[in-house]
Scaffold this motif. Structure first.
Motif, PDB file in Angstrom:
ATOM      1  N   TRP A  68     -11.872   4.366  -4.530  1.00 26.40           N
ATOM      2  CA  TRP A  68     -11.012   3.450  -4.132  1.00 26.40           C
ATOM      3  C   TRP A  68      -9.885   2.880  -4.841  1.00 26.40           C
ATOM      4  O   TRP A  68      -9.871   2.825  -6.058  1.00 26.40           O
ATOM      5  CB  TRP A  68     -11.966   2.160  -3.415  1.00 26.40           C
ATOM      6  N   ILE A  69      -8.932   2.289  -4.202  1.00 30.22           N
ATOM      7  CA  ILE A  69      -7.869   1.338  -4.695  1.00 30.22           C
ATOM      8  C   ILE A  69      -7.671   0.032  -4.024  1.00 30.22           C
ATOM      9  O   ILE A  69      -7.903  -0.045  -2.641  1.00 30.22           O
ATOM     10  CB  ILE A  69      -6.407   2.087  -4.765  1.00 30.22           C
TER      11      ILE A  69
ATOM     12  N   TYR B 270      -5.988  13.431   1.654  1.00 31.36           N
ATOM     13  CA  TYR B 270      -4.617  13.868   1.463  1.00 31.36           C
ATOM     14  C   TYR B 270      -3.655  13.402   2.356  1.00 31.36           C
ATOM     15  O   TYR B 270      -2.701  13.075   2.379  1.00 31.36           O
ATOM     16  CB  TYR B 270      -4.373  15.143   0.699  1.00 31.36           C
ATOM     17  N   LYS B 271      -4.007  14.015   3.527  1.00 30.70           N
ATOM     18  CA  LYS B 271      -3.226  14.024   4.720  1.00 30.70           C
ATOM     19  C   LYS B 271      -2.877  12.196   4.925  1.00 30.70           C
ATOM     20  O   LYS B 271      -1.703  11.960   5.344  1.00 30.70           O
ATOM     21  CB  LYS B 271      -3.597  14.642   5.975  1.00 30.70           C
ATOM     22  N   ASN B 272      -3.930  11.675   4.817  1.00 36.54           N
ATOM     23  CA  ASN B 272      -3.833  10.389   5.206  1.00 36.54           C
ATOM     24  C   ASN B 272      -3.422   9.502   3.957  1.00 36.54           C
ATOM     25  O   ASN B 272      -3.091   8.080   4.129  1.00 36.54           O
ATOM     26  CB  ASN B 272      -5.140   9.663   5.615  1.00 36.54           C
ATOM     27  N   GLY B 273      -3.131   9.934   2.864  1.00 33.91           N
ATOM     28  CA  GLY B 273      -2.715   9.204   1.881  1.00 33.91           C
ATOM     29  C   GLY B 273      -3.652   8.454   1.157  1.00 33.91           C
ATOM     30  O   GLY B 273      -3.285   7.295   0.661  1.00 33.91           O
ATOM     31  N   ALA B 274      -5.086   8.734   1.517  1.00 39.28           N
ATOM     32  CA  ALA B 274      -5.833   7.607   0.937  1.00 39.28           C
ATOM     33  C   ALA B 274      -6.505   8.063  -0.578  1.00 39.28           C
ATOM     34  O   ALA B 274      -6.362   9.475  -0.809  1.00 39.28           O
ATOM     35  CB  ALA B 274      -7.309   7.903   2.005  1.00 39.28           C
ATOM     36  N   PRO B 275      -6.934   7.485  -1.338  1.00 38.98           N
ATOM     37  CA  PRO B 275      -7.693   7.850  -2.522  1.00 38.98           C
ATOM     38  C   PRO B 275      -8.517   8.937  -2.349  1.00 38.98           C
ATOM     39  O   PRO B 275      -9.299   9.040  -1.350  1.00 38.98           O
ATOM     40  CB  PRO B 275      -8.544   6.288  -3.090  1.00 38.98           C
ATOM     41  N   SER B 276      -8.451   9.921  -3.366  1.00 40.33           N
ATOM     42  CA  SER B 276      -9.294  10.974  -3.276  1.00 40.33           C
ATOM     43  C   SER B 276      -9.407  11.742  -4.649  1.00 40.33           C
ATOM     44  O   SER B 276      -8.908  11.160  -5.456  1.00 40.33           O
ATOM     45  CB  SER B 276      -8.539  12.012  -2.202  1.00 40.33           C
TER      46      SER B 276
ATOM     47  N   ILE C 221       1.693   8.443  -3.144  1.00 40.97           N
ATOM     48  CA  ILE C 221       1.327   9.254  -4.371  1.00 40.97           C
ATOM     49  C   ILE C 221      -0.043  10.222  -3.842  1.00 40.97           C
ATOM     50  O   ILE C 221       0.059  11.327  -4.127  1.00 40.97           O
ATOM     51  CB  ILE C 221       1.063   8.146  -5.365  1.00 40.97           C
ATOM     52  N   PHE C 222      -0.976   9.320  -3.099  1.00 42.70           N
ATOM     53  CA  PHE C 222      -2.026  10.103  -2.815  1.00 42.70           C
ATOM     54  C   PHE C 222      -1.817  11.347  -1.685  1.00 42.70           C
ATOM     55  O   PHE C 222      -2.698  12.332  -1.668  1.00 42.70           O
ATOM     56  CB  PHE C 222      -3.195   9.281  -2.133  1.00 42.70           C
TER      57      PHE C 222
ATOM     58  N   MET D 264       0.918  -1.210   0.026  1.00 42.71           N
ATOM     59  CA  MET D 264      -0.177   0.014   0.083  1.00 42.71           C
ATOM     60  C   MET D 264       0.978   1.240  -0.015  1.00 42.71           C
ATOM     61  O   MET D 264       0.511   2.267  -0.457  1.00 42.71           O
ATOM     62  CB  MET D 264      -1.001   0.068   1.144  1.00 42.71           C
ATOM     63  N   GLN D 265       2.194   1.142   0.576  1.00 43.29           N
ATOM     64  CA  GLN D 265       2.833   2.485   0.611  1.00 43.29           C
ATOM     65  C   GLN D 265       3.125   3.254  -0.677  1.00 43.29           C
ATOM     66  O   GLN D 265       2.727   4.412  -0.573  1.00 43.29           O
ATOM     67  CB  GLN D 265       4.136   1.865   1.240  1.00 43.29           C
ATOM     68  N   PRO D 266       3.310   2.677  -1.692  1.00 39.89           N
ATOM     69  CA  PRO D 266       3.531   3.397  -3.024  1.00 39.89           C
ATOM     70  C   PRO D 266       2.066   4.253  -3.364  1.00 39.89           C
ATOM     71  O   PRO D 266       2.343   5.275  -3.686  1.00 39.89           O
ATOM     72  CB  PRO D 266       3.710   2.583  -4.094  1.00 39.89           C
TER      73      PRO D 266
END
Length: 197
Positions: free
Chosen positions: A93-94, A67-73, A7-8, A1-3
């Motif tokens: 979602w990813i 954005y802060k959490n690196g979640a799909p957005s 990016i997000f 999940m890190q990549p």
């Protein structure tokens, strides 16, 4: 999940011929409210038309957390010549284990039928395949909103079927059309070469 998280949490700004896709800012609230308060824009999406700019600011705060959490957005879609924000587009979602994701979008009614969303979706598909290294990207629209399906067709997504009463939206069960594009079928448009940082 890190990549994906990396990016997000640092979504690259994408510039196309007419548009800038960038992260949302609180200063976008008035522009976003202008179209998100339109019942016609909200008719076939899962959110309801905003009745106050407070709701719009709440939505922007949600995007900032994503954005802060690196979640799909989502990106905001801004006009390149004026900077006016006229829509949003991004990943709902990813699934890293399947290298798949879903895109969704909405657009100010004054800019419908001008190829704007096709241009934005081309850019987000390029992000998905070239930066996120996805294998499959899908999208869906209510059967009663065929204009959204035409956008998907324009970017060479393939219709995979009708999902009957897939969603409960605004007091009714609705059928949705499922589209997808695979990495093996994807050809980046020439005008996007080098547009994804």
């Amino acid at each position: 999940m890190q990549p994906y998280l990396d990016i997000f949490s640092h979504l690259p700004t994408i510039r196309t011929k007419r548009l800038i896709l960038r992260t949302a800012r609180m200063s976008d609230a008035q522009d976003l409210y202008e179209y998100s308060s339109d019942p016609e824009v909200a008719r076939h999406v899962l959110w309801t038309a905003h009745t106050s700019i407070h709701q719009t600011r709440t939505y922007i705060r949600y995007l900032l957390r994503q954005y802060k959490n690196g979640a799909p957005s989502s990106y905001v879609i801004a006009l390149r010549d004026t900077g006016k924000v006229i829509g949003t587009i991004g990943y709902m979602w990813i699934k890293p284990e399947d290298r798949s994701g879903e895109v969704g979008y909405s657009l100010h009614r004054a800019y419908w039928n001008q190829g704007i969303m096709t241009e934005a979706l081309e850019a987000v598909l390029a992000l998905g395949f070239l930066k996120l290294n996805l294998n499959r990207i899908e999208a869906q629209h209510e059967t009663a909103n065929p204009a959204s399906g035409r956008v998907m067709q324009h970017v060479h997504m393939q219709h995979e079927g009708t999902l009957r009463q897939r969603l409960y939206n605004k007091g009714r069960y609705v059928d949705v059309e499922l589209y997808a594009i695979l990495r093996k079928d994807y050809r980046p448009p020439a005008h996007l070469q080098g547009a994804i940082p």
